[in-house]
Design a protein around this motif. Structure first.
Motif, short mmCIF file in Angstrom:
data_model
loop_
_atom_site.label_atom_id
_atom_site.label_comp_id
_atom_site.label_asym_id
_atom_site.label_seq_id
_atom_site.Cartn_x
_atom_site.Cartn_y
_atom_site.Cartn_z
N PRO A 1 0.82 -1.21 0.00
CA PRO A 1 0.00 0.00 0.00
C PRO A 1 0.86 1.26 0.00
O PRO A 1 1.88 1.32 0.69
CB PRO A 1 -0.81 -0.09 1.29
CG PRO A 1 -0.31 -1.28 2.03
CD PRO A 1 0.59 -2.06 1.16
N ARG B 1 0.83 4.90 1.13
CA ARG B 1 0.11 5.82 2.03
C ARG B 1 0.43 7.25 1.61
O ARG B 1 1.57 7.68 1.69
CB ARG B 1 0.51 5.56 3.47
CG ARG B 1 0.03 4.17 3.97
CD ARG B 1 0.70 3.75 5.27
NE ARG B 1 0.60 4.80 6.29
CZ ARG B 1 -0.50 5.05 7.01
NH1 ARG B 1 -1.60 4.34 6.81
NH2 ARG B 1 -0.52 6.02 7.90
N ARG C 1 -1.89 13.88 -6.27
CA ARG C 1 -2.89 12.86 -6.57
C ARG C 1 -2.79 12.41 -8.02
O ARG C 1 -2.82 11.20 -8.32
CB ARG C 1 -4.31 13.38 -6.29
CG ARG C 1 -5.42 12.41 -6.70
CD ARG C 1 -6.81 12.95 -6.39
NE ARG C 1 -7.17 12.83 -5.00
CZ ARG C 1 -7.83 11.77 -4.48
NH1 ARG C 1 -8.20 10.76 -5.25
NH2 ARG C 1 -8.11 11.74 -3.21
N GLU D 1 -5.39 0.12 -6.90
CA GLU D 1 -6.03 -0.18 -5.61
C GLU D 1 -5.08 -0.03 -4.42
O GLU D 1 -5.51 0.03 -3.27
CB GLU D 1 -6.62 -1.60 -5.64
CG GLU D 1 -5.62 -2.74 -5.46
CD GLU D 1 -4.77 -3.03 -6.70
OE1 GLU D 1 -4.89 -2.30 -7.72
OE2 GLU D 1 -3.96 -3.98 -6.64
N HIS E 1 -3.61 4.90 -1.28
CA HIS E 1 -4.47 5.26 -0.15
C HIS E 1 -4.35 6.75 0.11
O HIS E 1 -3.52 7.18 0.90
CB HIS E 1 -4.09 4.45 1.09
CG HIS E 1 -4.40 2.99 0.93
ND1 HIS E 1 -5.62 2.44 1.28
CD2 HIS E 1 -3.67 1.99 0.41
CE1 HIS E 1 -5.61 1.15 1.00
NE2 HIS E 1 -4.44 0.84 0.47
N ALA F 1 -4.31 8.92 3.76
CA ALA F 1 -3.79 8.06 4.84
C ALA F 1 -2.82 8.82 5.73
O ALA F 1 -2.62 8.45 6.89
CB ALA F 1 -3.10 6.83 4.24
#
Lengths: 299, 299
Positions: free
Chosen positions: A189, A191, A234, A248, A251, A254
């Motif tokens: 992931p 973050r 982003r 996916e 995050h 986060a």
């Protein structure tokens, strides 16, 4: 043939600057602690530029007409506040004094977008106030102040490159794009903050080429080295997610936005485009593809 | 007892700063190439601050809690453009780094009114833009930029004294007031400009005392060291003519005004007066009398 001495040649930007200078026909000498593999160099001078008299010795040995000074303290994070910045101001002044005294003609030095007052967002040379908020930004700004005065007195031709946000192969893994790509490629992931902050990203190979173009012209004064295109954190993350097929793992939100992080840091690219005549080779998509491919092989 | 190290202690301002610091109860150490006669010093450290590692050695030897750094290149006229200014930026940064690393607490450094944009005339700390027009002014301004950042990072308490126009005993004879007084005492014509330009003059003994007051308080940031009183060059010359009883030797308009010479360079003295609590001892008349008496004995 013009003889250029490059410091920081084994660094993130330096290795590309060296290649681009050689392609433009310069006789390229490098000075530093590291080596530069795979580049046709006239000579490598092993020297610690922080040592007393090191600058004098290497300038005397090479007698360059051109100097591209990229070497600096380079620990991401720590660089903003480290007192090593002060040592690099001292070492850089000694280097430029030696270059001027030895009859050097053209000088290109690495400044930073962190010299600008980021409250203004859009950073235009000669317009936007300079109000560095960090010891790193202050040190670069102060170095420019003195070197610009020295250049006036000595008849040196000086270009001061204000570098914006650089990404690409060999980036330190703790930095934004490198960290992001490594997470995505590793299936971990990523973050991220909410990601609305707009920044100006340029692929490191283009940045190196911009330094070579600056050495190879006579444009004087501060010149932004940026793309001129605002990209949100982003957007760059989503593009990396798309290109690695792992959206996916992103995050957003986060981690909190850093307090005081400015909404926009964007280069006015008109001097670089029009006066220097430089056009980047990489779009953001192509640059990220290149970066992802490199990390894929490196890890 | 606080231990202060003073550089440039044998200079024009330094000799008075040393005396004033001793009177305030400091244990005074001096570092430099010259000696300071007639002052009760704890120790004199003979050192060339431009030599590599000199700063480190003297800071280690003294371990001062306070540092008053006055040493600089000091050739009137040449100081505005000399590359020696750059060497003194380097040496000053090395000195301050050593002081910070050794646990120094309070730092007072000599800046200059030439850091301000003189187009504004009235120079107020934190208000008037800084735009030094000379290598000397750029070097001092750049030094402040870096040292202020370093002080923030290291928890050093820094006062940056912006010194205006200083006159008095031991002034270099090529400078305005010393040259004027020597001409008048020697019975030679004093060739002057029209003399309308307004400047801010302070007697050197008051300037030395202001540095001691700055060392002895905790006021931070830039502080103008000036009288706050605008005096025209014509007025100071006429007063010197009156006090030497040779007004007929004054030839106003004999030389042209320097191109670009600003009509006004005046210190906002509020920080020095209110926050530091410093009041000059000399009026302009008393200061000139003292200066004339000294030159009368010296020549």
């Amino acid at each position: 043939v013009s003889r250029v001495l490059v410091t920081g040649a084994s660094g993130f930007i330096g290795r590309h600057a060296v290649t681009a200078l050689a392609e433009r026909g310069f006789e390229v000498h490098v000075a530093g602690r590291g080596s530069v593999p795979g580049v046709p160099l006239a000579a490598t001078h092993r020297v610690d530029l922080l040592a007393p008299d090191a600058a004098d010795a290497v300038i005397r040995a090479v007698a360059p007409s051109h100097l591209v000074h990229l070497a600096w303290y380079d620990q991401p994070g720590a660089v903003w506040t480290s007192t090593e910045n002060v040592r690099w101001v001292e070492a850089s002044l000694a280097l430029v004094r030696a270059f001027a005294a030895a009859g050097g003609r053209r000088l290109v030095m690495a400044g930073t977008c962190a010299e600008y007052d980021w409250a203004h967002g859009f950073c235009s040379e000669g317009v936007t106030p300079l109000a560095p908020a960090t010891l790193y930004g202050r040190s670069k700004h102060a170095l420019h102040t003195v070197v610009a005065g020295l250049a006036d007195e000595c008849g040196l031709s000086l270009a001061w490159a204000r570098v914006f946000f650089v990404y690409g192969p060999h980036e330190h893994p703790s930095r934004l794009v490198a960290g992001l790509v490594r997470s995505l490629l590793g299936g971990e992931p990523a973050r991220l903050s909410e990601g609305s902050q707009l920044r100006d990203f340029l692929h490191v190979e283009d940045v190196g080429e911009a330094f070579a173009a600056l050495a190879d012209c006579d444009v004087k004064g501060p010149v932004n080295v940026g793309s001129g295109a605002p990209t949100s954190v982003r957007a760059i993350a989503e593009l990396a997610g798309e290109l690695t097929a792992r959206p996916e793992l992103l995050h957003f939100g986060a981690i909190p936005m850093r307090p005081g992080d400015p909404p926009l840091v964007l280069a006015d690219r008109r001097r670089l485009a029009t006066e220097v005549g430089f056009t980047p080779r990489f779009t953001l998509r192509a640059g990220l593809e290149d970066t992802i491919a490199w990390w894929g092989e490196a890890t």
